[in-house]
Design a protein around this motif. Structure first.
Motif, PDB file in Angstrom:
ATOM      1  N   ALA A 285       0.841  -1.210   0.000  1.00 16.77           N
ATOM      2  CA  ALA A 285       0.000   0.000   0.000  1.00 16.77           C
ATOM      3  C   ALA A 285       0.876   1.261   0.000  1.00 16.77           C
ATOM      4  O   ALA A 285       0.512   2.287  -0.571  1.00 16.77           O
ATOM      5  N   ALA A 286       2.062   1.155   0.625  1.00 13.02           N
ATOM      6  CA  ALA A 286       2.921   2.342   0.750  1.00 13.02           C
ATOM      7  C   ALA A 286       3.569   2.722  -0.578  1.00 13.02           C
ATOM      8  O   ALA A 286       3.900   3.889  -0.810  1.00 13.02           O
ATOM      9  N   ASP A 287       3.798   1.748  -1.441  1.00 17.80           N
ATOM     10  CA  ASP A 287       4.470   2.063  -2.710  1.00 17.80           C
ATOM     11  C   ASP A 287       3.926   1.116  -3.783  1.00 17.80           C
ATOM     12  O   ASP A 287       4.635   0.237  -4.285  1.00 17.80           O
ATOM     13  N   PHE A 288       2.663   1.298  -4.103  1.00 18.21           N
ATOM     14  CA  PHE A 288       1.934   0.327  -4.913  1.00 18.21           C
ATOM     15  C   PHE A 288       2.623   0.009  -6.238  1.00 18.21           C
ATOM     16  O   PHE A 288       2.885  -1.149  -6.560  1.00 18.21           O
ATOM     17  N   GLU A 289       2.937   1.038  -7.010  1.00 25.01           N
ATOM     18  CA  GLU A 289       3.445   0.794  -8.373  1.00 25.01           C
ATOM     19  C   GLU A 289       4.800   0.092  -8.362  1.00 25.01           C
ATOM     20  O   GLU A 289       5.078  -0.744  -9.219  1.00 25.01           O
ATOM     21  N   ALA A 290       5.634   0.443  -7.386  1.00 27.00           N
ATOM     22  CA  ALA A 290       6.977  -0.166  -7.353  1.00 27.00           C
ATOM     23  C   ALA A 290       6.900  -1.651  -7.009  1.00 27.00           C
ATOM     24  O   ALA A 290       7.663  -2.466  -7.531  1.00 27.00           O
ATOM     25  N   ILE A 291       5.961  -2.009  -6.136  1.00 20.78           N
ATOM     26  CA  ILE A 291       5.887  -3.402  -5.665  1.00 20.78           C
ATOM     27  C   ILE A 291       5.046  -4.277  -6.615  1.00 20.78           C
ATOM     28  O   ILE A 291       5.220  -5.490  -6.686  1.00 20.78           O
ATOM     29  N   ALA A 292       4.113  -3.638  -7.350  1.00 22.80           N
ATOM     30  CA  ALA A 292       3.120  -4.404  -8.116  1.00 22.80           C
ATOM     31  C   ALA A 292       3.716  -5.508  -9.010  1.00 22.80           C
ATOM     32  O   ALA A 292       3.212  -6.642  -8.988  1.00 22.80           O
ATOM     33  N   PRO A 293       4.770  -5.245  -9.786  1.00 21.93           N
ATOM     34  CA  PRO A 293       5.237  -6.314 -10.699  1.00 21.93           C
ATOM     35  C   PRO A 293       5.652  -7.598  -9.974  1.00 21.93           C
ATOM     36  O   PRO A 293       5.286  -8.702 -10.405  1.00 21.93           O
ATOM     37  N   THR A 294       6.385  -7.471  -8.858  1.00 20.12           N
ATOM     38  CA  THR A 294       6.775  -8.701  -8.142  1.00 20.12           C
ATOM     39  C   THR A 294       5.602  -9.230  -7.314  1.00 20.12           C
ATOM     40  O   THR A 294       5.455 -10.447  -7.133  1.00 20.12           O
ATOM     41  N   ALA A 295       4.745  -8.326  -6.833  1.00 23.05           N
ATOM     42  CA  ALA A 295       3.596  -8.747  -6.009  1.00 23.05           C
ATOM     43  C   ALA A 295       2.679  -9.676  -6.809  1.00 23.05           C
ATOM     44  O   ALA A 295       2.225 -10.710  -6.309  1.00 23.05           O
ATOM     45  N   VAL A 296       2.424  -9.309  -8.058  1.00 23.85           N
ATOM     46  CA  VAL A 296       1.501 -10.101  -8.876  1.00 23.85           C
ATOM     47  C   VAL A 296       2.057 -11.519  -9.085  1.00 23.85           C
ATOM     48  O   VAL A 296       1.322 -12.511  -8.992  1.00 23.85           O
ATOM     49  N   ARG A 378      -2.745  -8.046 -15.285  1.00 28.34           N
ATOM     50  CA  ARG A 378      -3.359  -6.724 -15.303  1.00 28.34           C
ATOM     51  C   ARG A 378      -4.588  -6.691 -14.380  1.00 28.34           C
ATOM     52  O   ARG A 378      -4.803  -5.744 -13.630  1.00 28.34           O
ATOM     53  N   GLU A 379      -5.396  -7.757 -14.429  1.00 25.13           N
ATOM     54  CA  GLU A 379      -6.610  -7.799 -13.595  1.00 25.13           C
ATOM     55  C   GLU A 379      -6.237  -7.747 -12.108  1.00 25.13           C
ATOM     56  O   GLU A 379      -6.864  -7.021 -11.336  1.00 25.13           O
ATOM     57  N   ILE A 380      -5.221  -8.512 -11.735  1.00 23.96           N
ATOM     58  CA  ILE A 380      -4.835  -8.554 -10.315  1.00 23.96           C
ATOM     59  C   ILE A 380      -4.307  -7.181  -9.886  1.00 23.96           C
ATOM     60  O   ILE A 380      -4.673  -6.643  -8.839  1.00 23.96           O
ATOM     61  N   THR A 381      -3.464  -6.594 -10.732  1.00 24.36           N
ATOM     62  CA  THR A 381      -2.890  -5.286 -10.385  1.00 24.36           C
ATOM     63  C   THR A 381      -3.981  -4.235 -10.228  1.00 24.36           C
ATOM     64  O   THR A 381      -4.029  -3.513  -9.219  1.00 24.36           O
ATOM     65  N   ARG A 385      -5.013  -2.179  -6.824  1.00 23.70           N
ATOM     66  CA  ARG A 385      -4.795  -0.721  -6.840  1.00 23.70           C
ATOM     67  C   ARG A 385      -6.089  -0.003  -6.436  1.00 23.70           C
ATOM     68  O   ARG A 385      -6.109   0.871  -5.571  1.00 23.70           O
ATOM     69  N   GLU A 386      -7.196  -0.442  -7.055  1.00 27.25           N
ATOM     70  CA  GLU A 386      -8.485   0.215  -6.776  1.00 27.25           C
ATOM     71  C   GLU A 386      -8.984  -0.132  -5.379  1.00 27.25           C
ATOM     72  O   GLU A 386      -9.588   0.712  -4.706  1.00 27.25           O
ATOM     73  N   LEU A 387      -8.730  -1.360  -4.950  1.00 32.61           N
ATOM     74  CA  LEU A 387      -9.185  -1.770  -3.621  1.00 32.61           C
ATOM     75  C   LEU A 387      -8.471  -0.959  -2.518  1.00 32.61           C
ATOM     76  O   LEU A 387      -9.097  -0.456  -1.592  1.00 32.61           O
ATOM     77  N   PHE A 388      -7.156  -0.799  -2.660  1.00 30.99           N
ATOM     78  CA  PHE A 388      -6.402  -0.015  -1.660  1.00 30.99           C
ATOM     79  C   PHE A 388      -6.890   1.429  -1.644  1.00 30.99           C
ATOM     80  O   PHE A 388      -6.927   2.084  -0.614  1.00 30.99           O
ATOM     81  N   LYS A 389      -7.249   1.925  -2.837  1.00 29.22           N
ATOM     82  CA  LYS A 389      -7.661   3.323  -2.957  1.00 29.22           C
ATOM     83  C   LYS A 389      -9.075   3.530  -2.397  1.00 29.22           C
ATOM     84  O   LYS A 389      -9.337   4.452  -1.653  1.00 29.22           O
ATOM     85  N   ARG A 390      -9.996   2.608  -2.762  1.00 27.44           N
ATOM     86  CA  ARG A 390     -11.410   2.846  -2.453  1.00 27.44           C
ATOM     87  C   ARG A 390     -11.862   2.244  -1.132  1.00 27.44           C
ATOM     88  O   ARG A 390     -12.737   2.795  -0.471  1.00 27.44           O
ATOM     89  N   LEU A 391     -11.329   1.059  -0.790  1.00 27.78           N
ATOM     90  CA  LEU A 391     -11.761   0.394   0.444  1.00 27.78           C
ATOM     91  C   LEU A 391     -10.530  -0.067   1.227  1.00 27.78           C
ATOM     92  O   LEU A 391     -10.321  -1.273   1.432  1.00 27.78           O
ATOM     93  N   PRO A 392      -9.706   0.880   1.681  1.00 25.74           N
ATOM     94  CA  PRO A 392      -8.423   0.496   2.281  1.00 25.74           C
ATOM     95  C   PRO A 392      -8.566  -0.341   3.548  1.00 25.74           C
ATOM     96  O   PRO A 392      -7.660  -1.074   3.909  1.00 25.74           O
ATOM     97  N   GLY A 393      -9.738  -0.262   4.212  1.00 28.14           N
ATOM     98  CA  GLY A 393      -9.889  -1.014   5.467  1.00 28.14           C
ATOM     99  C   GLY A 393     -10.501  -2.390   5.265  1.00 28.14           C
ATOM    100  O   GLY A 393     -10.766  -3.102   6.229  1.00 28.14           O
ATOM    101  N   LEU A 394     -10.740  -2.793   4.033  1.00 28.37           N
ATOM    102  CA  LEU A 394     -11.410  -4.081   3.796  1.00 28.37           C
ATOM    103  C   LEU A 394     -10.592  -5.234   4.393  1.00 28.37           C
ATOM    104  O   LEU A 394      -9.399  -5.338   4.150  1.00 28.37           O
ATOM    105  N   HIS A 395     -11.257  -6.061   5.209  1.00 31.97           N
ATOM    106  CA  HIS A 395     -10.542  -7.171   5.847  1.00 31.97           C
ATOM    107  C   HIS A 395     -11.440  -8.405   5.966  1.00 31.97           C
ATOM    108  O   HIS A 395     -12.670  -8.299   5.989  1.00 31.97           O
ATOM    109  N   VAL A 396     -10.782  -9.539   6.062  1.00 30.73           N
ATOM    110  CA  VAL A 396     -11.494 -10.820   6.153  1.00 30.73           C
ATOM    111  C   VAL A 396     -12.054 -10.978   7.565  1.00 30.73           C
ATOM    112  O   VAL A 396     -11.357 -10.693   8.545  1.00 30.73           O
ATOM    113  N   THR A 397     -13.306 -11.441   7.676  1.00 26.68           N
ATOM    114  CA  THR A 397     -13.908 -11.565   9.011  1.00 26.68           C
ATOM    115  C   THR A 397     -14.247 -13.002   9.402  1.00 26.68           C
ATOM    116  O   THR A 397     -14.768 -13.233  10.486  1.00 26.68           O
ATOM    117  N   GLY A 398     -14.005 -13.951   8.509  1.00 27.95           N
ATOM    118  CA  GLY A 398     -14.346 -15.338   8.870  1.00 27.95           C
ATOM    119  C   GLY A 398     -13.557 -16.323   8.030  1.00 27.95           C
ATOM    120  O   GLY A 398     -12.703 -15.934   7.231  1.00 27.95           O
TER     121      GLY A 398
END
Ligand code: HEM
Length: 418
Positions: A285-296, A378-381, A385-398
């Motif tokens: 989340a801190a450096d999305f574009e730099a990490i994205a290629p290896t993250a995917v 591309r889909e994963i990236t 990207r949009e999830l961190f931007k729009r719903l940064p607090g989204l978390h698993v509850t179960g």
């Protein structure tokens, strides 16, 4: 996660549905033991789908190096004999499920050539724009819900809408397409096919229905071509040849099967991993574009949505000192190769900066390497990207509700809140 070697070598049965219901750590422990003690091991076969022919068994290939060696020799370890599924598929099933993934050259090269040339720059541009629009659309739809099932609301509709959009399937048909593709990849899970149903009948029916829909769409696009993939496919020519209606329909079924569940599960597993390892999430989340290629790449390695593909020996051959005979089935366990400690330092660590990362989540090197890898990345990236931007607090509850399958590493439901 630490693998637990609770099973003795002789107690490991990769053919048993019970094996695939074991806790993940025990399953991983079994593969760790196989890689170390019996990396090419014979197993008896069962009819995964009652009614399919049961062969003489298969060799489970669990080391990364051996999977690479087999993948690189498609003329010796082929895809067309009986299909790439564990049980051979009968001829009438291959009519619907016999697209390029179950072919060898020259048929494979011809079909892949026609499809590749149909991804024109215009089709590609529309597709990439669509990925962005659909990601925003599915996330905005849940924004005010506060909590939901991440699979049914986000990771499932996302790739489905993209593939249907790419083929220009009318929106009114999306639910139909989803229901049929869930049947095809359900491995008989009772949520998608009621107990007691004749599974072969159900698979054939789903294939025939999708086929019918696609033939109609193809006929329409021949008369009124647009800038979609279906139009490109029905008008494309390679050496003076065009796709037949049957080839178009079975290619569409392959796209649905190969492009939907895979991306869906990669995204769902990624979300679970990001919640289990908050340091990795914070890093990305801190450096999305730099990490994205290896993250995917790490997400695809971690999730390994396709657990295995099969090859069949066309003649006698030796791999890693093992003598294979013509007709032997080899099951390439990508999940195991992707945790091979000979290749991946600390393989059970989710490390978004892992580099190099020679995973085989998209298949081994060879003619069948995933045709949709670029789109999937591309889909994963875009989704994260949009999830961190729009719903940064989204978390698993179960707890995740897992698909009962030894072929697709699937998650059917995952509760989240935001
Ligand atoms: C994370 C997502 C994905 C994963 C993990 C994945 C995995 C794979 C794997 C393992 C294979 C190799 C099959 C073999 O060796 O026999 C494959 C092939 C294929 N994939 Fe993907 N896939 C993904 C996304 C997609 C997407 C989005 C599409 C298209 C929309 C797609 C279309 C295909 C096709 C058409 C093939 C067959 C290629 C051939 O036989 O020449 N995949 N995929």
């Amino acid at each position: 996660m630490k693998p637990q070697e609770t099973l003795a070598l002789d107690a490991i049965d990769l053919s048993s549905p019970d094996f695939w219901a074991l806790p993940i750590a025990e399953r991983e422990g079994a593969f760790q033991k196989l890689r170390r003690e019996a990396p090419i091991r014979h197993f008896k076969e069962i009819d995964y789908i009652p009614g399919l022919p049961v062969g003489e068994g298969y060799y489970a290939i669990t080391r990364h190096a051996d999977i690479l060696e087999i993948s690189r020799q498609p003329e010796i370890f082929c895809s067309s004999r009986g299909a790439t599924t564990m049980n051979d598929l009968p001829q009438d099933m291959l009519e619907f499920y016999g697209s390029m993934i179950n072919m060898d050259d020259p048929r494979h090269a011809r079909l892949r050539g026609i499809v590749s040339q149909s991804f024109t720059p215009r089709v590609m541009q529309n597709l990439m724009d669509d990925v962005q629009h659909v990601a925003v659309e599915v996330l905005e739809r849940i924004r005010d819900m506060g909590a939901c099932d991440f699979v049914t609301e986000v990771s499932q509709p996302f790739p489905l809408k993209i593939i249907c959009g790419m083929m220009d399937v009318p929106e009114s048909q999306y639910a139909f397409v989803l229901a049929k593709s869930n049947i095809i990849l359900s491995s008989g899970d009772p949520e998608f096919i009621p107990e007691g149903t004749d599974l072969i009948q159900a698979f054939m029916m789903a294939g025939a229905e999708l086929s019918g829909m696609m033939s109609e769409l193809g006929a329409h696009k021949r008369r009124h071509p647009g800038h979609d993939l279906t139009s490109a496919l029905v008008t494309a020519e390679l050496d003076g040849e065009r796709l037949t209606d049957q080839e178009l329909a079975s290619f569409f079924i392959l796209l649905l099967a190969a492009g939907n569940e895979t991306t869906r599960n990669a995204i769902t597993h990624a979300l679970m991993a990001l919640c289990t390892y908050p340091d990795q999430r914070a890093l990305w989340a801190a450096d999305f574009e730099a990490i994205a290629p290896t993250a995917v790449e790490e997400i695809v390695r971690w999730a390994t949505p396709v657990i295995f593909m099969r090859r069949t020996a066309t003649r006698d051959a030796v791999v890693a000192g093992h003598q294979f005979h013509a007709g032997d089935k080899c099951i390439l366990f990508y999940n195991s190769a992707n945790r091979d400690e000979r290749v991946f330092p600390d393989p059970y660590r989710f490390d978004l900066r892992r580099d190099p990362n020679f995973h085989v989540g998209f298949g081994g090197p060879g003619p069948h390497f995933c045709l949709g890898a670029h789109l999937a990345r591309r889909e994963i990236t875009v989704m994260f990207r949009e999830l961190f931007k729009r719903l940064p607090g989204l978390h698993v509850t179960g707890e995740p509700d897992r698909l009962r399958s030894g072929f697709i590493n699937g998650i059917k439901h995952l509760p989240v809140a935001f």
